[in-house]
Scaffold this motif. Structure first.
Motif, PDB file in Angstrom:
ATOM      1  N   VAL A 221       0.777  -1.108   0.074  1.00  0.00           N
ATOM      2  CA  VAL A 221       0.116   0.009  -0.030  1.00  0.00           C
ATOM      3  C   VAL A 221       0.902   1.190  -0.176  1.00  0.00           C
ATOM      4  CG1 VAL A 221      -0.012  -0.105   2.481  1.00  0.00           C
ATOM      5  CG2 VAL A 221      -1.963   1.096   1.205  1.00  0.00           C
ATOM      6  N   SER A 246      -5.131   6.026  -0.419  1.00  0.00           N
ATOM      7  CA  SER A 246      -4.057   5.171  -1.145  1.00  0.00           C
ATOM      8  C   SER A 246      -4.142   5.195  -2.579  1.00  0.00           C
ATOM      9  CB  SER A 246      -3.605   4.022  -0.447  1.00  0.00           C
ATOM     10  OG  SER A 246      -3.287   4.067   0.842  1.00  0.00           O
ATOM     11  N   GLY A 249      -1.832  -0.279  -4.130  1.00  0.00           N
ATOM     12  CA  GLY A 249      -1.948  -1.461  -2.967  1.00  0.00           C
ATOM     13  C   GLY A 249      -2.895  -2.321  -3.029  1.00  0.00           C
ATOM     14  N   ILE A 253      -6.982  -3.618   2.478  1.00  0.00           N
ATOM     15  CA  ILE A 253      -6.103  -2.776   3.319  1.00  0.00           C
ATOM     16  C   ILE A 253      -6.794  -2.398   4.807  1.00  0.00           C
ATOM     17  CG2 ILE A 253      -5.039  -0.197   3.195  1.00  0.00           C
ATOM     18  CD1 ILE A 253      -5.204  -0.526  -0.095  1.00  0.00           C
ATOM     19  N   ARG A 272      -9.123   1.317  -1.670  1.00  0.00           N
ATOM     20  CA  ARG A 272      -8.237   1.975  -1.481  1.00  0.00           C
ATOM     21  C   ARG A 272      -8.319   3.329  -0.766  1.00  0.00           C
ATOM     22  NH1 ARG A 272      -6.702  -0.071  -6.685  1.00  0.00           N
ATOM     23  NH2 ARG A 272      -4.986  -1.583  -6.243  1.00  0.00           N
ATOM     24  N   ASN A 295      -1.389  -3.444   4.262  1.00  0.00           N
ATOM     25  CA  ASN A 295      -1.800  -4.580   3.642  1.00  0.00           C
ATOM     26  C   ASN A 295      -1.124  -5.875   3.853  1.00  0.00           C
ATOM     27  OD1 ASN A 295      -0.117  -3.777   1.961  1.00  0.00           O
ATOM     28  ND2 ASN A 295      -1.096  -3.980   0.059  1.00  0.00           N
TER      29      ASN A 295
END
Length: 515
Positions: A221, A246, A249, A253, A272, A295
């Motif tokens: 991530v 983010s 990733g 998460i 994300r 993650n």
């Protein structure tokens, strides 16, 4: 006894005579240089100058294994030996033919060997499969090592396919023999891998394709961004909607929201970004917040975000600047709008009470949040009119503060300002005054200079008269011409002196004059 002894001696002499006339030459080996495994192949081996009436045993051996014959033949009359063999994989390498005498009476004769003959034994490839030395899914940065394993085959060349594309060697992708090694893997290395093994016999290509293996390189991530918006709920309840986001990733998460060292929220999501709702008090600093994202084994952190909401207040100011073209005419205009306070302002521009949004035929709105908003204008008939801006809270537009209104058109923008006119005329009047003062001072100074010269001439004449009266020309009658010339020279020298010396000469003359 004596007779038996002579018989033995006679037999030994006969054997010695026979063996001294016998010589075993080196055999010659003929055969293919390449053979396919499990096929029937014949080799020829013969001994030149084959001895008569002697059996010669011809055997074929591997150079590195002289104790196990691959095939043999007994030559009786010196004929060439045809030695058949069913090719095995272990026959690959250098072969030689060894000739030896079968007659026991002359067994002391050493065997001889042919020159080495190279035989390349081809075993068709089959049974290709990929062996992964590690897991099939892992995080980026690890090393991936794949091995192409075969159940049969030799003299093999290998190719690797990644998602049906040929893998080319590079600094991070090494192909050695049957191994593919990828260093510092990244998500682009994910996909299916397959190896292709081939070998060739007599222009015939044998191929074995492995089944595909799926590799997943998971992406850590990325460092999350943190931001918040303000939500108003009736009657006067405000909340901060904190967003942790983010850009990349693998999912899922886990996001955590911290205030200082204290964890406020924790959430695992299949996306994300994550949103956290916090109660908010206007114009009060609630501390510093930060997002944590993970993650896998690695955790990333956002920047610290101060949670402080200031309502819009104070005067709203508007000013402008412009661009000029030919003849210094105004061609473009920029208005700037700014509120004295406000952390989440919302700007609106108006032209003759018409709301200007985003972009139009003669304008373009650029918001530089939260500091200010800019209105770009092209100067023309369409843009003439009255402009002003309004600023309100982005989360509450019930109260808006307006700036002062300003009328602008092409004529107003290109008119010379009054203060500029005043400066120009004032400067011109000041120059006239300076010129007049200089002329007046020059006239006064010239008059004074002329008066001093006149006074000096008068005094010189008076001095000359007194001097002449004191001279006695009866005594020096012969030198009268000489004295006259001397007085003229003295007068000329006094006239050539600077004007600054005239007062001194005048004073000296007056001092020497008799009373």
């Amino acid at each position: 006894m004596l007779a038996s002894f002579f018989v033995v001696i006679l037999g030994l002499c006969c054997c010695f005579k026979e063996s001294s006339q016998f010589f075993l030459g080196h055999p010659q080996l003929y055969g293919p240089n390449e053979a396919l495994v499990k096929t029937y192949v014949e080799f020829q081996c013969e001994v030149p100058n084959h001895p008569i009436n002697h059996e010669i045993l011809l055997q074929i051996f591997k150079e590195d294994d002289p104790n196990k014959a691959l095939g043999e033949y007994t030559s009786l009359e010196g004929e060439a030996a045809n030695i058949p063999m069913v090719i095995k994989k272990r026959y690959d390498g250098y072969l030689k033919c060894v000739a030896s005498v079968q007659n026991r009476s002359i067994s002391h004769i050493n065997s001889t060997s042919s020159n080495l003959h190279y035989l390349k034994v081809i075993e068709p490839v089959k049974g290709a499969q990929i062996i992964n030395s590690g897991p099939d899914d892992f995080f980026e940065g690890e090393t991936l090592q794949l091995i192409c394993q075969l159940s049969a085959g030799n003299y093999i060349s290998y190719k690797w396919l990644h998602s049906d594309q040929l893998v080319s060697p590079s600094s991070l992708r090494r192909i050695y023999d049957n191994q593919l090694t990828i260093y510092r893997t990244n998500p682009q290395d994910s996909g299916s891998y397959k190896c292709v093994a081939t070998n060739v016999f007599n222009k015939t290509v044998f191929t074995s394709n492995s089944s595909e293996i799926e590799i997943t390189v998971k992406e850590f991530v990325s460092t999350p961004d943190i931001s918040f918006t303000v939500l108003k709920e009736e009657p006067q309840n405000y909340f901060a909607m904190v967003v942790c986001n983010s850009t990349r990733g693998d999912l899922p998460i886990t996001y955590s929201l911290y205030r200082g060292k204290e964890q406020v929220f924790n959430m695992t999501v299949e996306k994300r970004h994550s949103i956290f709702k916090l109660p908010l008090v206007m114009d009060r600093h609630l501390g510093f917040f930060r997002c944590h994202a993970s993650n896998g084994e690695q955790t990333t952190y956002s920047q610290w975000l101060p949670l402080h909401v200031v309502p819009v207040s104070g005067p709203v100011t508007m000013h402008y600047d412009y661009d000029t073209g030919e003849n210094y005419a105004v061609t473009g205009l920029r208005f700037y709008c700014k509120a004295e306070k406000g952390s989440h302002p919302h700007y609106q521009w108006f032209h003759d009470k018409t709301l200007l949004q985003d972009r139009g035929t003669y304008y373009y709105v650029v918001d530089q949040m939260p500091q200010r908003s800019i209105l770009l204008l092209s100067v023309g008939r369409e843009s003439a009119g009255t402009y002003y801006c309004e600023v309100s809270d982005s989360f509450d537009n019930s109260t808006a503060i307006s700036s002062k209104r300003r009328y602008l058109d092409k004529e107003v923008l290109n008119r010379i300002p009054d203060f500029v006119v005043g400066v120009v005329f004032g400067s011109f009047a000041f120059l006239i005054f300076l010129m007049s003062a200089c002329c007046w001072i020059g006239v006064i100074f010239r008059k004074r200079q002329y008066g001093e010269k006149s006074l000096w001439s008068l005094e010189m004449q008076r001095s000359k008269a007194v001097y002449e009266d004191e001279l006695d020309f009866s005594v020096h009658s012969d030198d009268s011409d000489l004295l006259k010339a001397a007085r003229e020279d003295e007068f000329d020298q006094a006239s050539e002196s600077s004007e600054d010396e005239w007062p001194q000469i005048q004073k000296k003359t007056l001092k020497d004059e008799p009373v």
